[in-house]
Design an enzyme around this catalytic site. Structure first.
Site: not given
Ligand code: IMP
Length: 195
Positions: A69-70, A152-153, A173
């Protein structure tokens, strides 16, 4: 060589992580195992969500499984969007909407410092659950740059670079990204586990 399930529906993430894991471990997606539903992520922290996703898929297939999760944490927004990064502009909105909202919120702010934080949860079938964290500091650009990547890259420029994540190759990356760093810790753990 062993199979590990990556509890995600995001194909970008699967290719990113497979390229770091190398040939020792093959990532299998829930979709390849026949699961096409939603993987729940209803917790209030990245750690909670990563664990919830890994536990959900692990309980379904009983195979080693990890989830990530990010969150994008922006200083001038007190850490927002954070755990709500995927639905920052609202439920059912896409990355373009999220980016538009983010750039709008930062219009009157001088400080554009931000960081991506990634948490990986791994369940290997024993009782223990493992967490690995990766962080990359950087800043939010004033407009989108580049076409690679996802989320959001295109508006995130990592510290020490003048380009965005969306202007980097996958290899570039992965070397510095939040997920790359969390996955490296995860790989180190897997190596120790195998030896
Ligand atoms: P999740 O980990 O898929 O829940 O990511 C949460 C949000 O962060 C989503 O909108 C993803 O598009 C964004 N996100 C996750 N990883 C990245 C990344 O490596 N680059 C840009 N956006 C990210």
């Amino acid at each position: 060589m062993s199979n590990i399930i990556f509890a995600t529906q995001n194909r970008h993430k699967i290719s990113e992580v497979q390229s770091i894991l190398g040939e020792r471990h093959t990532i299998v997606s829930p979709e390849q195992l026949g699961f096409v539903g939603e993987i729940p992520e209803e917790e209030l922290t990245l750690e909670g969500n990563a664990l919830q996703k890994a536990r959900f898929i692990h309980s379904m297939f009983n195979l080693p499984c990890f989830a990530d999760d990010t969150g994008l944490e922006v200083k001038a927004l007190n850490g927002a969007p954070g755990v709500y990064s995927a639905r920052y502009a609202g439920e059912g909105k896409n990355s373009e909407d999220n980016i538009a909202k983010l750039l709008g919120e930062l219009l009157d702010k001088d400080n554009r410092e931000a960081r991506f934080r990634c948490v990986i949860a791994y369940i290997d079938g024993s009782v223990t659950e493992h967490l690995f964290e990766g962080i990359v500091n950087g800043k939010i650009l004033f407009e989108k740059q580049g076409d690679e990547g996802f989320g959001y890259d295109s508006v995130f420029s990592p510290e020490g670079f003048e380009i965005s994540f969306a202007q980097m190759s996958l290899i570039e990356k992965n070397l510095i990204s939040h997920r790359g760093r969390a996955v490296s810790k995860f790989v180190d753990y897997l190596m120790c586990e195998l030896n």
